[in-house]
Design a protein around this motif. Structure first.
Motif, PDB file in Angstrom:
ATOM      1  N   LYS A  80       6.645  27.566  -7.649  1.00 14.79           N
ATOM      2  CA  LYS A  80       6.662  29.060  -7.146  1.00 14.79           C
ATOM      3  C   LYS A  80       6.081  29.364  -5.689  1.00 14.79           C
ATOM      4  CE  LYS A  80       8.197  31.658 -11.190  1.00 14.79           C
ATOM      5  NZ  LYS A  80       7.807  32.487 -12.374  1.00 14.79           N
ATOM      6  N   MET A  81       4.840  28.659  -6.073  1.00 16.85           N
ATOM      7  CA  MET A  81       3.898  28.897  -4.557  1.00 16.85           C
ATOM      8  C   MET A  81       4.671  28.341  -3.554  1.00 16.85           C
ATOM      9  SD  MET A  81      -0.033  28.874  -5.811  1.00 16.85           S
ATOM     10  CE  MET A  81      -0.137  27.400  -6.597  1.00 16.85           C
ATOM     11  N   LEU A  82       5.214  27.016  -3.611  1.00 20.81           N
ATOM     12  CA  LEU A  82       5.936  26.321  -2.548  1.00 20.81           C
ATOM     13  C   LEU A  82       7.097  27.311  -2.021  1.00 20.81           C
ATOM     14  CD1 LEU A  82       6.184  22.952  -3.837  1.00 20.81           C
ATOM     15  CD2 LEU A  82       4.499  23.634  -2.425  1.00 20.81           C
ATOM     16  N   LEU A  83       7.714  28.213  -2.760  1.00 20.62           N
ATOM     17  CA  LEU A  83       8.780  28.702  -2.332  1.00 20.62           C
ATOM     18  C   LEU A  83       8.614  30.274  -2.021  1.00 20.62           C
ATOM     19  CD1 LEU A  83      11.496  27.698  -5.178  1.00 20.62           C
ATOM     20  CD2 LEU A  83      11.685  27.118  -2.725  1.00 20.62           C
ATOM     21  N   GLY A  84       7.244  30.990  -2.017  1.00 16.15           N
ATOM     22  CA  GLY A  84       6.571  31.766  -1.582  1.00 16.15           C
ATOM     23  C   GLY A  84       7.135  32.879  -2.636  1.00 16.15           C
ATOM     24  N   LEU A  85       7.367  32.603  -3.834  1.00 22.79           N
ATOM     25  CA  LEU A  85       7.687  33.705  -4.887  1.00 22.79           C
ATOM     26  C   LEU A  85       6.271  34.312  -5.407  1.00 22.79           C
ATOM     27  CD1 LEU A  85      10.326  31.635  -6.737  1.00 22.79           C
ATOM     28  CD2 LEU A  85      10.665  33.370  -5.015  1.00 22.79           C
ATOM     29  N   ILE A  86       5.335  33.479  -5.343  1.00 21.98           N
ATOM     30  CA  ILE A  86       3.915  34.054  -5.836  1.00 21.98           C
ATOM     31  C   ILE A  86       2.996  33.485  -4.686  1.00 21.98           C
ATOM     32  CG2 ILE A  86       4.469  34.256  -8.271  1.00 21.98           C
ATOM     33  CD1 ILE A  86       2.753  31.540  -8.722  1.00 21.98           C
ATOM     34  N   LYS A  87       1.890  34.217  -4.467  1.00 22.68           N
ATOM     35  CA  LYS A  87       0.888  34.019  -3.205  1.00 22.68           C
ATOM     36  C   LYS A  87      -0.368  33.185  -3.977  1.00 22.68           C
ATOM     37  CE  LYS A  87      -1.697  36.252   0.285  1.00 22.68           C
ATOM     38  NZ  LYS A  87      -1.801  37.511   0.953  1.00 22.68           N
ATOM     39  N   PRO A  88      -0.475  32.013  -3.251  1.00 25.01           N
ATOM     40  CA  PRO A  88      -1.686  31.330  -3.744  1.00 25.01           C
ATOM     41  C   PRO A  88      -3.031  32.009  -3.564  1.00 25.01           C
ATOM     42  CG  PRO A  88      -0.359  29.954  -1.998  1.00 25.01           C
ATOM     43  CD  PRO A  88       0.185  31.413  -1.910  1.00 25.01           C
ATOM     44  N   THR A  89      -3.831  31.817  -4.538  1.00 28.42           N
ATOM     45  CA  THR A  89      -5.503  32.493  -4.487  1.00 28.42           C
ATOM     46  C   THR A  89      -6.034  31.842  -3.251  1.00 28.42           C
ATOM     47  OG1 THR A  89      -5.141  32.856  -6.820  1.00 28.42           O
ATOM     48  CG2 THR A  89      -7.279  33.097  -5.924  1.00 28.42           C
TER      49      THR A  89
ATOM     50  N   SER B  25      -3.728  25.823   1.095  1.00 32.49           N
ATOM     51  CA  SER B  25      -2.831  26.122   1.859  1.00 32.49           C
ATOM     52  C   SER B  25      -1.604  25.085   1.653  1.00 32.49           C
ATOM     53  CB  SER B  25      -3.029  25.597   3.330  1.00 32.49           C
ATOM     54  OG  SER B  25      -3.846  24.232   3.563  1.00 32.49           O
ATOM     55  N   LEU B  26      -0.398  25.248   2.253  1.00 30.38           N
ATOM     56  CA  LEU B  26       0.806  24.559   2.070  1.00 30.38           C
ATOM     57  C   LEU B  26       1.661  24.684   3.205  1.00 30.38           C
ATOM     58  CD1 LEU B  26       3.477  26.557   1.332  1.00 30.38           C
ATOM     59  CD2 LEU B  26       1.998  27.125  -0.678  1.00 30.38           C
ATOM     60  N   ARG B  27       2.356  23.461   3.497  1.00 27.23           N
ATOM     61  CA  ARG B  27       3.076  23.152   4.603  1.00 27.23           C
ATOM     62  C   ARG B  27       4.188  22.538   3.963  1.00 27.23           C
ATOM     63  NH1 ARG B  27       0.315  24.187   9.311  1.00 27.23           N
ATOM     64  NH2 ARG B  27       1.812  23.086  10.629  1.00 27.23           N
ATOM     65  N   LEU B  28       5.516  23.115   4.433  1.00 26.87           N
ATOM     66  CA  LEU B  28       6.931  22.358   4.288  1.00 26.87           C
ATOM     67  C   LEU B  28       7.585  22.013   5.600  1.00 26.87           C
ATOM     68  CD1 LEU B  28       6.170  24.282   1.677  1.00 26.87           C
ATOM     69  CD2 LEU B  28       8.548  24.128   1.022  1.00 26.87           C
ATOM     70  N   PHE B  29       8.019  20.889   5.659  1.00 23.71           N
ATOM     71  CA  PHE B  29       8.571  20.485   6.984  1.00 23.71           C
ATOM     72  C   PHE B  29       7.602  20.616   8.209  1.00 23.71           C
ATOM     73  CE2 PHE B  29      12.061  22.248   4.417  1.00 23.71           C
ATOM     74  CZ  PHE B  29      12.876  21.260   4.189  1.00 23.71           C
ATOM     75  N   GLY B  30       6.407  20.545   7.764  1.00 20.05           N
ATOM     76  CA  GLY B  30       5.391  20.516   8.824  1.00 20.05           C
ATOM     77  C   GLY B  30       4.932  21.827   9.409  1.00 20.05           C
ATOM     78  N   GLN B  31       5.680  22.996   8.622  1.00 19.03           N
ATOM     79  CA  GLN B  31       5.232  24.304   8.979  1.00 19.03           C
ATOM     80  C   GLN B  31       4.751  25.054   7.724  1.00 19.03           C
ATOM     81  OE1 GLN B  31       6.204  25.185  12.000  1.00 19.03           O
ATOM     82  NE2 GLN B  31       6.786  23.075  12.607  1.00 19.03           N
ATOM     83  N   SER B  32       4.007  26.139   8.188  1.00 15.88           N
ATOM     84  CA  SER B  32       3.229  27.187   7.295  1.00 15.88           C
ATOM     85  C   SER B  32       4.365  28.050   6.866  1.00 15.88           C
ATOM     86  CB  SER B  32       2.214  27.630   7.879  1.00 15.88           C
ATOM     87  OG  SER B  32       1.521  28.684   7.151  1.00 15.88           O
ATOM     88  N   LEU B  33       4.216  28.123   5.440  1.00 19.74           N
ATOM     89  CA  LEU B  33       5.285  29.151   4.890  1.00 19.74           C
ATOM     90  C   LEU B  33       4.959  30.608   5.393  1.00 19.74           C
ATOM     91  CD1 LEU B  33       7.606  29.417   2.902  1.00 19.74           C
ATOM     92  CD2 LEU B  33       5.953  29.664   0.788  1.00 19.74           C
ATOM     93  N   SER B  34       3.760  30.786   5.356  1.00 20.69           N
ATOM     94  CA  SER B  34       3.544  32.202   5.862  1.00 20.69           C
ATOM     95  C   SER B  34       3.895  32.522   7.134  1.00 20.69           C
ATOM     96  CB  SER B  34       1.983  32.487   5.858  1.00 20.69           C
ATOM     97  OG  SER B  34       1.230  31.433   6.747  1.00 20.69           O
ATOM     98  N   LYS B  35       4.195  31.425   8.204  1.00 16.53           N
ATOM     99  CA  LYS B  35       4.434  32.005   9.649  1.00 16.53           C
ATOM    100  C   LYS B  35       5.905  31.392   9.906  1.00 16.53           C
ATOM    101  CE  LYS B  35      -0.147  30.982  11.215  1.00 16.53           C
ATOM    102  NZ  LYS B  35      -1.151  30.118  11.966  1.00 16.53           N
ATOM    103  N   GLN B  36       6.548  30.467   8.950  1.00 16.79           N
ATOM    104  CA  GLN B  36       7.968  29.968   9.262  1.00 16.79           C
ATOM    105  C   GLN B  36       8.808  30.148   8.181  1.00 16.79           C
ATOM    106  OE1 GLN B  36       9.157  29.175  12.203  1.00 16.79           O
ATOM    107  NE2 GLN B  36       7.101  29.348  13.496  1.00 16.79           N
ATOM    108  N   ARG B  37       8.779  31.251   7.269  1.00 18.36           N
ATOM    109  CA  ARG B  37       9.305  31.425   6.062  1.00 18.36           C
ATOM    110  C   ARG B  37      10.970  31.205   6.105  1.00 18.36           C
ATOM    111  NH1 ARG B  37       8.246  33.936   1.189  1.00 18.36           N
ATOM    112  NH2 ARG B  37      10.138  34.550  -0.036  1.00 18.36           N
TER     113      ARG B  37
END
Length: 305
Positions: free
Chosen positions: A50-59, A62-74
């Motif tokens: 769920k954190m990887l998909l942005g369904l809940i926010k990490p406490t 950090s996480l990156r998918l495809f080399g991008q930050s989820l918070s910046k490139q959702r």
């Protein structure tokens, strides 16, 4: 960030009421892998996904998918990601096809994708049936079709064989195994079933109580299941003293001597040595740890799968 990693987390943490449900997890999923995220129920698998998909926010972390930050490139990330988390969402008063049409419009996918997704999950003959009349297994297939509809580069599946009969489990297993080669997908799937992960995954991560206990290839996990020779004699104490003088390092355990991994010539030599010293050899056994044994050692033998 690894250049070939589709998913990478650093110290990913989620805390509820002061309890770490996910604790500093460093997950690495390489491109083209089928990554089996394995752990007992309640281990932290779904929370991580769920954190990887942005369904809940990490406490923390950090996480990156495809080399991008989820918070910046959702939008960029989610456009390339398909998922089925926990149980599929659908409109019960609509047919399977109508439900897929809704996802099609949201994903801006072509008609051929709808037909292909239905064919892949073998619902083409049930597409005009209302989903409230679907069995649990059919609903799971529909959820998988929705996740596949845009043929994403990353597919995240939470217990994808839930509700399927043995034949259906086999079909979905073969489907998932084909996705990297046929469609260039990377698959991250969670399961509490070691037997399923063993048959499908190229890489495995084992999590328990929020802690990532192992991460590596299935082959590296299998190498942990090395064989060991155990010996039972009429005089284990005497046998132990004798073998120590010959450079062996036996360990007494439950009335037997454990000698580690020995070749056939060494076993034969030990047998001759003991018999020559009038120590009766009662039993020689070769034992190996199964993946189940390794899993239980990592997650705690008292914990049910």
């Amino acid at each position: 960030m690894s250049a070939s990693a589709i998913v990478q987390t650093q110290s990913l943490t989620k805390t509820y009421a002061g309890i770490h449900r996910v604790n500093k997890v460093d997950l690495v999923v390489g491109e083209g892998e089928i990554y089996g995220f394995l752990g007992p129920n309640g281990a932290g698998k779904t929370t991580t996904l769920k954190m990887l998909l942005g369904l809940i926010k990490p406490t923390e972390g950090s996480l990156r998918l495809f080399g991008q930050s989820l918070s910046k490139q959702r939008p960029f990330i989610l456009k390339r990601t398909g998922s089925l988390i926990e149980s599929p969402s659908y409109y019960g008063h609509l047919t399977g096809l109508e439900n897929l049409r809704i996802i099609q419009r949201l994903r801006n996918a072509p008609d051929r994708n709808v037909d292909e997704a239905l064919r892949i999950v073998r619902l083409e003959n049930q597409k005009d049936k209302k989903t409230e009349q679907y069995s649990l297994g059919m609903k799971q297939r529909l959820g998988l079709a929705m996740a596949l509809l845009s043929f994403p580069k990353l597919l995240i599946l939470d217990e994808p064989t839930n509700g399927l009969d043995p034949a259906g489990i086999g079909e979905i297993r073969e489907l998932i195994k084909s996705l990297p080669g046929r469609y260039g997908m990377t698959v991250l799937l969670s399961s509490h079933l070691l037997s399923e992960v063993e048959q499908i995954a190229t890489t495995v991560g084992i999590i328990n109580e929020g802690n990532l206990l192992f991460q590596g290839t299935m082959d590296s996990l299998r190498r942990k299941s090395s064989t060991s020779i155990t010996l039972k004699t009429g005089n284990n104490a005497g046998a132990e003293r004798l073998l120590l003088t010959q450079g062996y390092h036996p360990v007494q355990n439950n009335g037997r001597l454990e000698l580690g991994d020995l070749d056939d010539a060494q076993v034969a030599g030990i047998n001759r040595l003991l018999v020559a010293q009038d120590i009766p050899v009662i039993r020689i056994e070769e034992q190996s740890k199964s993946l189940e044994d390794i899993f239980l050692e990592l997650t705690g033998k008292g914990r049910s799968l």
